[in-house]
Write a protein that holds these residues in place. Structure first.
Motif, PDB file in Angstrom:
ATOM      1  N   ARG A 222       0.845  -1.189   0.000  1.00  0.00           N
ATOM      2  CA  ARG A 222       0.000   0.000   0.000  1.00  0.00           C
ATOM      3  C   ARG A 222       0.878   1.235   0.000  1.00  0.00           C
ATOM      4  NH1 ARG A 222      -4.845  -2.302   2.730  1.00  0.00           N
ATOM      5  NH2 ARG A 222      -4.134  -4.415   2.939  1.00  0.00           N
TER       6      ARG A 222
ATOM      7  N   LEU B 215      -4.058   4.903   1.664  1.00  0.00           N
ATOM      8  CA  LEU B 215      -4.523   4.599   3.012  1.00  0.00           C
ATOM      9  C   LEU B 215      -5.275   5.777   3.611  1.00  0.00           C
ATOM     10  CD1 LEU B 215      -1.402   2.695   4.322  1.00  0.00           C
ATOM     11  CD2 LEU B 215      -3.707   1.774   4.149  1.00  0.00           C
TER      12      LEU B 215
ATOM     13  N   THR C 159      -9.107   5.310   5.157  1.00  0.00           N
ATOM     14  CA  THR C 159      -9.146   5.095   6.603  1.00  0.00           C
ATOM     15  C   THR C 159     -10.437   5.632   7.201  1.00  0.00           C
ATOM     16  OG1 THR C 159      -6.764   5.183   6.751  1.00  0.00           O
ATOM     17  CG2 THR C 159      -7.984   5.566   8.765  1.00  0.00           C
TER      18      THR C 159
END
Length: 488
Positions: free
Chosen positions: A173, A178, A182
């Motif tokens: 990743r 991310l 998230t």
RNA sequence: GGUCCUUUGGCCGAGUGGUUAGGUACCGGUCUGCAAAACCGUUUACAGCAGUUCGAAUCUGCUAGGGACCUCCA
């Protein structure tokens, strides 16, 4: 150490020749269970996978230090915004001391592992017994500048770390992706960035499991224990770290970040991950509530189970698939494994009784090398097992009097069974008529001798009575050309 | 939505560009007082489409299905 063992490294996504740092020593760390519930089939997979690796490395001559932890503290409960951890939550529900609950499930886990013939690790550290080490580890990360304190908690500064290193290298990743995906979780306001994870968590007043630290009374973050205990017992760098694939992110990713931040280098050389066990195609797990505990398998006490399955059937079932494939649970599949294992067991028992001849019709040449090759190919246990089914057929042929085997070949087969099936794959093969009680064994043999006599006199009533009554008691009686075999 | 993986005969599962995986189940046969076991034999395969190739289940692309991770998880 002369070998060609290649293992799949999740970090490089390739099979790599295994070269330990300090031959003949090998350091291996595997994530163990969180002891807040009974072990289920999913827990058996890594335990058995890495047990086989442990056994194989040992058989190659390595001195392996195998560390498998017990997580008895620190995993945050997702739905508990007060920061209460799993052990504490369960403890209050059952009105027991947290350590009492942890001990209870630890004992049960050990019992299940023993039943599965999983060897105990060299060291089994408990997270709760290494709070000081974890605090020291957090201090190192703070000193290195990759963490910050906030309201009594300490968080890892992912963005800062990512400027110097690659956060996400193990799971493939990048930090941008991310950040987009998230979710909003507990304590976001204390953090500089949503990706930051806790190294130390300040405990809420009602939180029972807590330890003093320079920052607050609290508990270590959930990735801390493996970093702290792994490096404590295996060194700042060691060879193998294993666990389930579902731990790759965030758990192992965070471990890499923690070690790199604190020690300035990467700790683990080979990352190995076993795949999941599925049930109706879905991952078997706590969160989905579709798991079957090991005890339930052993006793057959689950509505999805058509029968009880012995620990060895479970072990064999798992080893019949490669560890990086998912394996789907079904009664049909378990039953197939049960029968297959019995076939190997019976063949082994017959092997021990075969009288060698001058000539041989069994081809044992190259078998040892083929088994070794299969194991060296990233632990291809299904292939090793398939060779033994071929061997079983040959044994049966000889046993039936339709072939012969020389003394040397007989010894080779016995040696292969011992090394690969018993020592490396860790299968307990119960030989026919095998019992640790000679008196008991003699009594059963006597009964069957009487039955043999009855058969000779064509007294089928007596003969069938003995067979049926023994069957009702759990004995499995098989007639052979000039005698009988039995097992329980 | 992002990243990645996967799809093999009734079931479970290996596998390599050209050779029977194996187990289990089913069916037929041998053996057996019967049954079990064992042995022999037969039948079911590589999701679909297109491409690369002398040749692909194995490589590439697309389509469809399934799954994992992104949240505690083995």
């Amino acid at each position: 150490m002369e070998h060609k063992l290649r293992i799949y490294n999740t970090l490089t996504r390739t099979k790599q020749l295994f070269v330990p740092m300090n031959e003949p020593h090998v350091g291996m760390y595997v994530c163990g269970p969180t002891v807040y519930g009974d072990g289920h089939l999913g827990h058996a997979r890594p335990a058995i996978t890495f047990d086989v690796l442990f056994r194989y490395l040992t058989s190659l001559g390595y001195k392996v230090r195998y560390v498998r932890n017990i997580t008895d503290v620190g995993h945050l409960e997702h739905d508990a915004d007060d920061g209460e951890d799993k052990i504490a939550k369960k403890a209050r529900l059952e009105e027991k001391e947290p350590m009492e609950v942890a001990q209870y499930y630890t004992n049960r886990y050990h019992k299940a592992m023993e039943a599965l013939n999983v060897l105990p690790p060299s060291i089994e550290p408990h997270a709760s017994g290494h709070i000081i080490e974890q605090i020291e580890f957090v201090k190192k990360i703070l000193d290195a500048g990759y963490a910050y304190e906030s309201q009594g908690s300490v968080y890892f500064d992912v963005k800062k770390y990512n400027k110097d290193h690659h956060y996400g290298k193990l799971s493939g990743r990048n930090i941008e992706d991310l950040l987009e995906t998230t979710r909003d979780l507990d304590g976001q306001d204390e953090k500089r960035c949503a990706l930051d994870f806790a190294l130390w968590k300040c405990a809420q007043p009602e939180h029972i499991m807590r330890w003093p630290s320079p920052w607050s009374d609290g508990f270590p973050g959930w990735h801390m224990e493996c970093s702290a205990m792994g490096t404590k017992y295996l060194g700042e760098e060691f060879d193998i770290h294993g666990g389930g694939m579902d731990l790759i992110f965030p758990h192992h990713e965070c471990e890499i970040a923690q070690s790199t931040a604190a020690l300035g280098k990467e700790t683990v050389h080979y990352w190995m991950h076993n795949n999941m066990i599925t049930i109706n195609g879905k991952k078997m797990g706590k969160s989905l509530g579709n798991f079957i505990t090991l005890d339930e398998f052993f006793t057959g006490s689950h509505k999805l189970l058509a029968q009880a399955y012995s620990p060895m059937t479970i072990r064999f079932f798992i080893l019949q698939a490669h560890y990086r494939s998912t394996v789907d649970f079904s009664n049909e599949a378990l039953q197939a494994s049960e029968k297959g294992l019995e076939r190997l067991s019976d063949a082994y028992a017959r092997l021990m009784k075969i009288t060698p001849a001058a000539t041989t019709t069994v081809d044992v040449a190259g078998l040892r090398e083929k088994c070794e090759e299969a194991m060296n190919d990233d632990l291809n246990t299904p292939i090793v097992i398939s060779y033994f089914f071929d061997i079983a057929k040959a044994i049966n042929t000889v046993s039936d009097g339709n072939g012969t085997i020389s003394a040397a070949d007989l010894e080779e087969l016995k040696s292969l069974f011992q090394l690969y099936l018993i020592d490396i794959l860790g299968l307990r093969l119960t030989a026919s008529g095998d019992s640790n009680n000679d008196a008991f064994k003699g009594a059963v043999d006597l009964l069957l001798e009487i039955r043999k006599q009855a058969k000779a006199n064509k007294d089928w009533a007596t003969s069938d009575k003995i067979r049926n009554e023994l069957a009702a008691l759990g004995f499995n009686v098989k007639d052979t050309k000039d005698g009988f075999e039995w097992s329980i």
